[in-house]
Design an enzyme around this catalytic site. Structure first.
Site, PDB file in Angstrom:
ATOM      1  N   THR A 171     -62.738 -31.238 -29.935  1.00  0.00           N
ATOM      2  CA  THR A 171     -63.555 -32.230 -29.760  1.00  0.00           C
ATOM      3  C   THR A 171     -62.718 -33.710 -30.026  1.00  0.00           C
ATOM      4  O   THR A 171     -62.248 -34.112 -29.196  1.00  0.00           O
ATOM      5  CB  THR A 171     -64.585 -32.242 -31.006  1.00  0.00           C
ATOM      6  N   LYS A 221     -59.900 -24.928 -33.280  1.00  0.00           N
ATOM      7  CA  LYS A 221     -60.033 -26.352 -33.155  1.00  0.00           C
ATOM      8  C   LYS A 221     -60.538 -26.851 -34.521  1.00  0.00           C
ATOM      9  O   LYS A 221     -61.186 -26.373 -35.387  1.00  0.00           O
ATOM     10  CB  LYS A 221     -61.386 -26.751 -32.047  1.00  0.00           C
ATOM     11  N   THR A 235     -64.825 -30.454 -37.649  1.00  0.00           N
ATOM     12  CA  THR A 235     -65.579 -29.110 -37.507  1.00  0.00           C
ATOM     13  C   THR A 235     -64.910 -28.236 -37.068  1.00  0.00           C
ATOM     14  O   THR A 235     -64.018 -28.162 -35.909  1.00  0.00           O
ATOM     15  CB  THR A 235     -66.701 -29.396 -36.892  1.00  0.00           C
ATOM     16  N   GLU A 282     -58.199 -36.096 -38.066  1.00  0.00           N
ATOM     17  CA  GLU A 282     -58.511 -37.503 -37.425  1.00  0.00           C
ATOM     18  C   GLU A 282     -57.727 -38.505 -37.869  1.00  0.00           C
ATOM     19  O   GLU A 282     -57.743 -38.996 -38.876  1.00  0.00           O
ATOM     20  CB  GLU A 282     -60.048 -37.506 -37.566  1.00  0.00           C
ATOM     21  N   ASN A 332     -64.747 -42.001 -36.661  1.00  0.00           N
ATOM     22  CA  ASN A 332     -66.106 -41.440 -37.142  1.00  0.00           C
ATOM     23  C   ASN A 332     -67.064 -42.589 -37.668  1.00  0.00           C
ATOM     24  O   ASN A 332     -68.331 -42.308 -37.602  1.00  0.00           O
ATOM     25  CB  ASN A 332     -65.980 -40.712 -38.858  1.00  0.00           C
ATOM     26  N   THR A 364     -72.314 -42.266 -31.079  1.00  0.00           N
ATOM     27  CA  THR A 364     -72.739 -43.085 -29.920  1.00  0.00           C
ATOM     28  C   THR A 364     -71.614 -43.466 -29.397  1.00  0.00           C
ATOM     29  O   THR A 364     -71.558 -44.299 -28.209  1.00  0.00           O
ATOM     30  CB  THR A 364     -73.341 -44.480 -30.618  1.00  0.00           C
TER      31      THR A 364
END
Length: 407
Positions: free
Chosen positions: A153, A179, A190, A276, A402, A407
């Site tokens: 992701t 992942k 996640t 991230e 994040n 969106t």
């Protein structure tokens, strides 16, 4: 034991594939569905998130694993299939599509998802992609690579490892893909992780080995303190290596466990390193604790501390953040026995001795903390137990990623 190529296809009898089915609509170049298949039935086991809110695939997998057997795994990225309409029905539909294409019972198929929570899974695009996924199955490094890329992701790099070892006098291989970049604070555990091996081992023993493994690997990493709704770690063992079936915790079990833990720790570190927006892998080692549980609790508190993570990002040797995180960890200890060092390939520097700050070379400390791999070493002076956990720094990019993830 040695590292080898091949990922989930390194072990005999495993094939994998991955492609873009259409779950991800914003980038048609990104693979979003993976398939892993064994040529024969496997002993299987899995552990899942302890988050009370669980994604639909977890409920399906628990039901499918009641007999401890499985043969295939289908996984998608881009949609978590969690808290979504028709969640379990859609997860079962994925299993049914794979089962039909392979000619196996649907109960022998496991399913996983990762991505945005609360949106209906576009299951039709996955069902339509299954025939091509099956056609593309390859017992090669390329097959594993395609599957590893398809479960990503916000990951910036694929996570893939394989090892070869000897179990009961036979050559055994095992490999894995995973992942995980954000929403990482496993508590099982996640993150998704799929492990394969050609070792002959019973489902009871493979479950025991998995429990013995996640506690010293995936449960010792943290990116942001959030435990996902989808965390899953699954192992398939098809027995094609030809070793005597492992049915108890004997010497062969110990050899298998060592390899499984080596594999899992390597994948766990890859996840922490790819947090991230992260610029640093942070390894915290606590020694001199009263017991291992205390060492682990303190370790996790340090790597989970937002202020400590921010200090590492700024290459600021703010050791006070470390002691602060230790202090609210919930364990009892004497702060005046604590010593702290920062280290990397650029050197090592003690910054706190017996709970008090030292005059240290700030320039050297900054140089040490500028390296990608940074160590925080803590000596508690309370006993002989130790633990190592892994995390990362926190950067401006974490908020950017994040802030508009959905969106």
């Amino acid at each position: 034991m040695k590292l080898i190529d091949g990922g989930v296809c390194a072990a005999q009898g495993f094939r994998a594939s991955g492609l873009h089915a259409g779950v991800k609509t914003h980038n048609l170049q990104k693979k979003d569905v993976a398939l892993i298949v064994s040529d024969v039935d496997c002993a299987a086991a899995a552990v899942f998130t302890k988050n009370v809110v669980k994604a639909a695939p977890i409920h399906v997998d628990k039901a499918h694993l009641t007999d401890g057997r499985a043969r295939a795994i289908i996984a998608n990225s881009g949609n978590a299939n969690a808290c979504a309409p028709m969640g379990e029905e859609n997860a079962e539909a994925e299993c049914a599509a794979v089962a039909k294409a392979l000619g196996i019972p649907a109960e022998n198929v496991l399913v996983s998802s990762t991505g945005v929570i609360g949106q209906t899974l576009p299951v039709k695009v996955i069902e339509n992609a299954v025939p091509e996924l099956v056609k593309n199955l390859a017992a090669s490094a390329e097959g594993s690579d395609a599957a590893a890329c398809a479960i990503m992701t916000t990951d910036t790099v694929k996570k893939e490892v394989a090892v070869e070892t000897s179990v009961g006098g036979k050559t055994v291989r095992m490999g894995g893909i995973a992942k995980g970049s954000g929403m990482i604070h496993p508590n099982m555990g996640t993150m998704l992780c799929f492990l394969t091996t050609d070792c002959a081992i019973s489902s009871e023993m493979i479950y025991a080995a998995l429990l013995d493994t996640v506690g010293v690997s995936f449960n010792r990493i943290s990116v942001d303190g959030d435990t996902s709704t989808n965390d899953t770690c699954c192992v398939l063992a098809n027995g094609l290596a030809g070793n005597e079936l492992i049915t108890e915790k004997n010497a062969a079990y110990g050899e298998f466990l060592e390899a499984l833990q080596t594999l899992a720790i390597a994948l766990a570190k890859k996840m922490a390193s790819d947090g991230e927006g992260a610029k640093h892998l942070v390894t915290c080692t606590v020694t001199g604790a009263a017991d291992e549980k205390t060492a682990e609790t303190v370790c996790k508190s340090v790597i989970s501390s937002t202020l400590t993570k921010a200090a590492v990002f700024g290459a600021d040797a703010n050791w006070g953040r470390v002691l602060c995180a230790m202090g609210y960890s919930g364990v009892e200890f004497d702060p005046e026995k604590v010593n702290v060092w920062f280290a990397s390939t650029a050197g090592s520097i003690e910054v706190c001795h017996q709970g008090r700050g030292l005059d240290f070379d700030e320039t050297l400390a900054k140089t040490i903390l500028t390296e990608h791999d940074v160590e925080i070493n803590v000596q508690m002076g309370e006993g002989k137990a130790a633990c190592t956990c892994w995390g990362c720094d926190i950067t401006y990019d974490y908020i950017k990623i994040n802030g508009d993830y959905r969106t």
